[in-house]
Design an enzyme around this catalytic site. Structure first.
Site, short mmCIF file in Angstrom:
data_model
loop_
_atom_site.label_atom_id
_atom_site.label_comp_id
_atom_site.label_asym_id
_atom_site.label_seq_id
_atom_site.Cartn_x
_atom_site.Cartn_y
_atom_site.Cartn_z
N LYS A 264 14.44 -1.43 -7.62
CA LYS A 264 15.08 -0.82 -6.44
C LYS A 264 15.34 -1.89 -5.37
O LYS A 264 16.39 -1.90 -4.73
CB LYS A 264 14.20 0.29 -5.86
CG LYS A 264 14.83 0.94 -4.63
CD LYS A 264 14.02 2.05 -4.07
CE LYS A 264 12.85 1.58 -3.27
NZ LYS A 264 13.21 0.89 -1.99
N ASP A 265 14.36 -2.78 -5.19
CA ASP A 265 14.52 -3.87 -4.22
C ASP A 265 15.11 -5.07 -4.95
O ASP A 265 14.51 -6.15 -5.02
CB ASP A 265 13.16 -4.20 -3.60
CG ASP A 265 12.61 -3.01 -2.84
OD1 ASP A 265 13.30 -2.50 -1.95
OD2 ASP A 265 11.50 -2.56 -3.16
N GLY B 4 0.81 -1.21 0.00
CA GLY B 4 0.00 0.00 0.00
C GLY B 4 0.84 1.26 0.00
O GLY B 4 2.03 1.22 -0.32
N LEU C 48 0.59 3.63 -2.11
CA LEU C 48 1.06 3.57 -3.50
C LEU C 48 1.64 4.90 -3.97
O LEU C 48 1.12 5.97 -3.66
CB LEU C 48 -0.11 3.17 -4.42
CG LEU C 48 -0.79 1.84 -4.10
CD1 LEU C 48 -1.85 1.51 -5.17
CD2 LEU C 48 0.20 0.70 -3.98
N HIS C 49 2.74 4.81 -4.70
CA HIS C 49 3.37 6.00 -5.30
C HIS C 49 3.66 5.71 -6.77
O HIS C 49 3.26 4.65 -7.29
CB HIS C 49 4.63 6.40 -4.52
CG HIS C 49 5.59 5.27 -4.30
ND1 HIS C 49 6.26 4.65 -5.33
CD2 HIS C 49 5.98 4.64 -3.17
CE1 HIS C 49 7.03 3.70 -4.86
NE2 HIS C 49 6.89 3.66 -3.55
N HIS D 180 4.92 2.27 -7.79
CA HIS D 180 3.89 1.23 -7.93
C HIS D 180 3.10 1.46 -9.21
O HIS D 180 2.76 0.50 -9.92
CB HIS D 180 2.93 1.28 -6.74
CG HIS D 180 3.55 1.02 -5.42
ND1 HIS D 180 3.71 1.99 -4.46
CD2 HIS D 180 4.09 -0.11 -4.89
CE1 HIS D 180 4.27 1.46 -3.39
NE2 HIS D 180 4.53 0.19 -3.63
N GLN E 25 7.60 -9.45 7.74
CA GLN E 25 8.85 -8.95 7.16
C GLN E 25 9.40 -7.73 7.89
O GLN E 25 10.36 -7.13 7.45
CB GLN E 25 8.67 -8.68 5.67
CG GLN E 25 7.74 -7.53 5.32
CD GLN E 25 7.48 -7.47 3.83
OE1 GLN E 25 6.71 -8.24 3.30
NE2 GLN E 25 8.14 -6.55 3.12
O1 PAF Z 1 8.09 -4.79 -1.88
C1 PAF Z 1 7.10 -4.83 -1.11
O2 PAF Z 1 6.28 -3.92 -1.03
C2 PAF Z 1 6.89 -6.06 -0.22
O3 PAF Z 1 8.09 -6.60 0.19
C3 PAF Z 1 6.00 -7.13 -0.91
C4 PAF Z 1 6.66 -7.70 -2.13
C5 PAF Z 1 4.65 -6.53 -1.27
C6 PAF Z 1 5.76 -8.29 0.08
O4 PAF Z 1 5.10 -7.84 1.23
#
Ligand code: PAF
Length: 288
Positions: free
Chosen positions: A150-151, A31, A33-34, A37, A61
């Protein structure tokens, strides 16, 4: 656009879309969102007939309860944006829907890469990420799933999970979206003070400088890392966590740059930890 909080309804919506002949594109999010996303959703909109977005702040996480509590939750705003972007269904489950028995006993082991870099800084993080991504992909079924570069370590681990555990999913890595000053878009940017926000583009400057060195012929990753560290060290508000240069395929740290490689950086600005990454332009190697 449909919004559902129920896993069974979400699974049903994706299944019905496939039965009607559409390919399913899936964008998992937490969520808030930017534009980053939005770019994933737009890509899915181009590639797939049916676009599904999940909005779930996954407690598994987070290593800090404070971080989890403070994570922005803006479902109404997110669903309005998703609708404008042409999303077909938003899945926004509550915690009991995803973890009805509390913290799951059985989780996904991210393997050795999951314990390095971001995994070393945030123990258990990737186990939590892969567990929720596996659960979501199991609900979505055969699909393309879109993740931001980025990730990069997260995408790599999702790719490895999908390959090693035979998920019927294509993982699509999409380019990082940046502000005009180069700062990679992230929900965390909103937590920066004005001064920290002004300092944060130093991460992209350092990555870009590292890439320039490589373009000019530097092949020693330690020289590239030292140069980047010096630049970030010169920014008083930045506290460097790590800089790494990894082989793009194996994620080992090479002694010499001869194959596609990626620079990664993590630093704190006050209470906010940011990460960024860039592929290094190794001439003669094929990069995607
Ligand atoms: O990158 C993210 O926003 C989160 O790690 C994900 C992939 C939605 C899992 O919770």
């Amino acid at each position: 656009m449909g919004v559902t909080h129920a896993a069974s309804a979400f699974r049903g919506a994706c299944r019905s879309a496939r039965a009607a002949g559409a390919t399913v594109g899936f964008v998992p999010t937490m969520g808030d969102l930017h534009d980053g996303h939005a770019s994933l959703i737009e890509r899915a909109r181009c590639d797939d007939g049916f676009v599904a977005v999940s909005v779930f702040v996954n407690p598994l996480q987070f290593d800090s309860p404070k971080d989890l509590a403070e994570y922005p939750r803006r479902l109404e705003r997110d669903t309005r944006l998703a609708e404008r972007l042409g999303v077909d269904v938003v899945f926004a489950p509550g915690e009991p829907e995803m973890y009805p028995r509390g913290r799951p006993e059985v989780t996904v082991d991210p393997g050795p890469l999951g314990a390095r870099l971001e995994g070393a800084a945030r123990p258990g993080h990737f186990q939590g990420v892969l567990t929720i991504v596996a659960k979501l992909l199991n609900l979505v079924g055969p699909s393309r799933a879109y993740f931001g570069e980025k990730d990069a370590q997260q995408v790599e681990l999702v790719r490895r999970m999908v390959a090693d555990l035979d998920f019927p999913v294509d993982v699509v890595r999409c380019p990082t979206v940046r502000g005009p000053d180069g700062l990679a878009l992230s929900s965390r940017n909103a937590r920066l003070t004005e001064a920290e926000r002004a300092a944060a583009p130093v991460l992209f400057e350092a990555l870009s400088d590292g890439a320039t060195l490589v373009r000019q012929g530097e092949r020693d990753p330690n020289v590239v890392k030292a140069h980047m560290a010096k630049l970030i060290g010169g920014e008083g508000l930045a506290s460097l966590d790590y800089i790494a240069v990894v082989d793009e395929a194996s994620w080992d740290e090479p002694d010499t740059l001869s194959a596609p490689a990626r620079a990664l950086v993590a630093a704190r600005f006050g209470h906010t930890r940011l990460i960024d990454t860039l592929l290094l332009p190794i001439v003669g190697s094929v990069q995607n």
